[in-house]
Scaffold this active site. Structure first.
Site, PDB file in Angstrom:
ATOM      1  N   ASP A  62      -7.446  12.368  -8.373  1.00 29.92           N
ATOM      2  CA  ASP A  62      -7.066  11.196  -7.568  1.00 29.92           C
ATOM      3  C   ASP A  62      -8.337  10.472  -7.188  1.00 29.92           C
ATOM      4  O   ASP A  62      -9.168  11.000  -6.443  1.00 29.92           O
ATOM      5  CB  ASP A  62      -6.301  11.646  -6.319  1.00 29.92           C
ATOM      6  CG  ASP A  62      -5.795  10.477  -5.486  1.00 29.92           C
ATOM      7  OD1 ASP A  62      -6.016   9.316  -5.880  1.00 29.92           O
ATOM      8  OD2 ASP A  62      -5.182  10.728  -4.433  1.00 29.92           O
ATOM      9  N   MET A  63      -8.521   9.272  -7.711  1.00 28.75           N
ATOM     10  CA  MET A  63      -9.787   8.585  -7.462  1.00 28.75           C
ATOM     11  C   MET A  63      -9.603   7.073  -7.464  1.00 28.75           C
ATOM     12  O   MET A  63      -8.742   6.527  -8.153  1.00 28.75           O
ATOM     13  CB  MET A  63     -10.819   8.971  -8.515  1.00 28.75           C
ATOM     14  CG  MET A  63     -10.458   8.572  -9.931  1.00 28.75           C
ATOM     15  SD  MET A  63     -11.711   9.095 -11.117  1.00 28.75           S
ATOM     16  CE  MET A  63     -11.058   8.339 -12.611  1.00 28.75           C
ATOM     17  N   ALA A  64     -10.436   6.420  -6.651  1.00 27.29           N
ATOM     18  CA  ALA A  64     -10.612   4.978  -6.763  1.00 27.29           C
ATOM     19  C   ALA A  64     -11.752   4.748  -7.746  1.00 27.29           C
ATOM     20  O   ALA A  64     -12.532   5.659  -8.050  1.00 27.29           O
ATOM     21  CB  ALA A  64     -10.923   4.368  -5.405  1.00 27.29           C
ATOM     22  N   LYS A  75     -17.847   1.263 -17.673  1.00 26.80           N
ATOM     23  CA  LYS A  75     -16.696   2.132 -17.935  1.00 26.80           C
ATOM     24  C   LYS A  75     -15.698   2.068 -16.778  1.00 26.80           C
ATOM     25  O   LYS A  75     -14.492   1.936 -16.980  1.00 26.80           O
ATOM     26  CB  LYS A  75     -17.163   3.564 -18.158  1.00 26.80           C
ATOM     27  CG  LYS A  75     -18.061   3.733 -19.379  1.00 26.80           C
ATOM     28  CD  LYS A  75     -18.537   5.170 -19.521  1.00 26.80           C
ATOM     29  CE  LYS A  75     -19.470   5.321 -20.712  1.00 26.80           C
ATOM     30  NZ  LYS A  75     -19.963   6.707 -20.864  1.00 26.80           N
ATOM     31  N   GLY A 116      -8.687  18.424  -7.322  1.00 25.58           N
ATOM     32  CA  GLY A 116      -7.639  18.563  -6.317  1.00 25.58           C
ATOM     33  C   GLY A 116      -7.595  19.906  -5.632  1.00 25.58           C
ATOM     34  O   GLY A 116      -6.880  20.072  -4.639  1.00 25.58           O
ATOM     35  N   GLN A 117      -8.358  20.879  -6.119  1.00 29.96           N
ATOM     36  CA  GLN A 117      -8.283  22.232  -5.552  1.00 29.96           C
ATOM     37  C   GLN A 117      -8.873  22.290  -4.156  1.00 29.96           C
ATOM     38  O   GLN A 117      -8.318  22.946  -3.266  1.00 29.96           O
ATOM     39  CB  GLN A 117      -9.007  23.212  -6.480  1.00 29.96           C
ATOM     40  CG  GLN A 117      -8.767  24.668  -6.158  1.00 29.96           C
ATOM     41  CD  GLN A 117      -9.339  25.599  -7.226  1.00 29.96           C
ATOM     42  OE1 GLN A 117      -9.991  25.156  -8.174  1.00 29.96           O
ATOM     43  NE2 GLN A 117      -9.087  26.883  -7.075  1.00 29.96           N
ATOM     44  N   HIS A 125       0.824  -1.213   0.000  1.00 26.35           N
ATOM     45  CA  HIS A 125       0.000   0.000   0.000  1.00 26.35           C
ATOM     46  C   HIS A 125       0.858   1.262   0.000  1.00 26.35           C
ATOM     47  O   HIS A 125       1.759   1.410   0.815  1.00 26.35           O
ATOM     48  CB  HIS A 125      -0.877  -0.018   1.250  1.00 26.35           C
ATOM     49  CG  HIS A 125      -1.946   1.013   1.275  1.00 26.35           C
ATOM     50  ND1 HIS A 125      -1.834   2.182   1.991  1.00 26.35           N
ATOM     51  CD2 HIS A 125      -3.158   1.060   0.670  1.00 26.35           C
ATOM     52  CE1 HIS A 125      -2.931   2.900   1.858  1.00 26.35           C
ATOM     53  NE2 HIS A 125      -3.749   2.240   1.051  1.00 26.35           N
TER      54      HIS A 125
END
Length: 358
Positions: free
Chosen positions: A183-185, A235, A317-318, A125
């Site tokens: 940034d994403m899962a 998707k 991200g802001q 991880h």
């Protein structure tokens, strides 16, 4: 700041949390620099409000080090080094250490070749993926970082988990020094959100998860026994599959069911894999023009009309970056249960935590 105050308002000073976490990793055998890197990664996540990747992970990390499934190695072995490409064998080291190494290598290659690609096998991880793409962006590169996880999601129409909710992040350098960071899962919702809904007795949207038979459910208890659903249906599933290919399959590491759960048997290696890519913006011939065009696009987005009731529009991200700046000044919000677990882990390994302060 007393323990009682600390648990009441949930705020601790960022410097204290950094030193506290670092002291735990020093106590289990990591050098000063390595312990600081891991602590910085975890506290960065807490500062950004991503507590799932913050100090709450310390007890699990330490349990795995003590059980032997995470090694005390502080660098990965380079097993392939060919032009713009490299493959690293992490040897089950803490992911922050080998991922910093991998992205730095990818950026170095990008400065020489225009692009650098590094795949990592036998990994663990790596915390928040944002960390690594921010590094690339700070060095004038578009960065991509991805990881595979144990299977949590079925194929469309399936009744067995076959891919993880594999995280992917992209960082883009900007003129003002604040990169655009996606940034994403790849699941529709985090497992933690389902756990919260179950504890509160609330129904969940039918797009979040399935029951054990693979049927979409609004019952969070059934969902916890079932599977997560991918974001955007087929998707999200397809993208998660490709991340598994770029990480585990490409590196020669584990993929699919060969990747083990973080909270499963702590004596069994996680055996995930990572992928890092850096594109040197200057190699495309117009770094200044890139910055100007990005700024114009960003202004067009954030300056566009808002929907009713919406005050402001943000770039990816802001929100997290602004939250991090605010938390660095006022204190990091950490749950009392996380602080309690951190103190208990410190006591278990003989680490002396600094005096808590605000």
């Amino acid at each position: 700041m007393t323990v009682a105050q600390e648990e009441r308002d949930g705020l601790v000073e960022a410097g204290w949390l950094l030193e506290a976490v670092a002291s735990v990793f020093r106590a289990v055998g990591f050098g000063e620099g390595a312990a600081a890197v891991v602590a910085e990664s975890l506290v960065e996540a807490d500062l950004r409000g991503v507590s799932s990747h913050g100090a709450m992970l310390v007890p699990m990390y330490v349990d795995r080090v003590l059980a032997g499934s995470v090694s005390r190695k502080e660098a990965a072995e380079v097993v392939v080094d060919l032009g713009a490409v490299a493959v690293l064998d992490a040897g089950d080291a803490l992911g922050q250490l080998t991922s910093d190494q991998a992205m730095a290598l990818a950026v170095d290659k990008a400065k020489k070749h225009g692009v650098g690609v590094v795949a990592v096998r036998r990994a663990f991880h790596f915390g928040g993926a944002f960390r690594y793409v921010q590094y690339a962006a700070a060095h004038g590169c578009v960065g991509i970082a991805a990881a595979n996880t144990r299977p949590l999601m079925p194929a469309p129409g399936g009744a067995r988990p076959v891919v993880g909710n594999n995280p992917i992040a992209v960082g883009v350098p900007s003129r003002d020094g604040h990169p655009v960071v996606l940034d994403m899962a790849l699941s529709e919702a985090a497992l933690g959100k389902i756990r919260i809904a179950a504890s509160e007795g609330r129904a969940i949207p039918a797009t979040w998860a399935t029951d054990e038979q693979g049927a979409p459910t609004t019952d969070p208890d059934a969902a916890l026994k079932g599977m997560l659903l991918p974001a955007a249906g087929h998707k999200g599933f397809g993208l998660a599959l490709i991340v598994d290919v770029l990480t585990g399959v490409l590196s020669g590491g584990a993929s699919g069911s060969k990747v083990k759960g973080l909270y499963a048997d702590v004596s069994v290696p996680n055996d995930c894999a990572h992928f890092f890519l850096a594109l040197d913006v200057a190699a495309f011939g117009d770094a200044d023009g890139f910055a100007e065009r990005l700024a114009a696009l960003a202004a067009e987005i954030t300056g566009s009309p808002t929907a009713p009731g919406v005050e402001r529009l943000y770039l990816p991200g802001q929100i997290e970056a602004e939250r991090s700046d605010a938390a660095a000044a006022r204190g990091v919000r950490v749950e009392a249960s996380v602080l309690k677990a951190l103190r208990e882990t410190a006591a278990k390994v003989g680490a002396e935590l600094p005096e808590a302060r605000r």
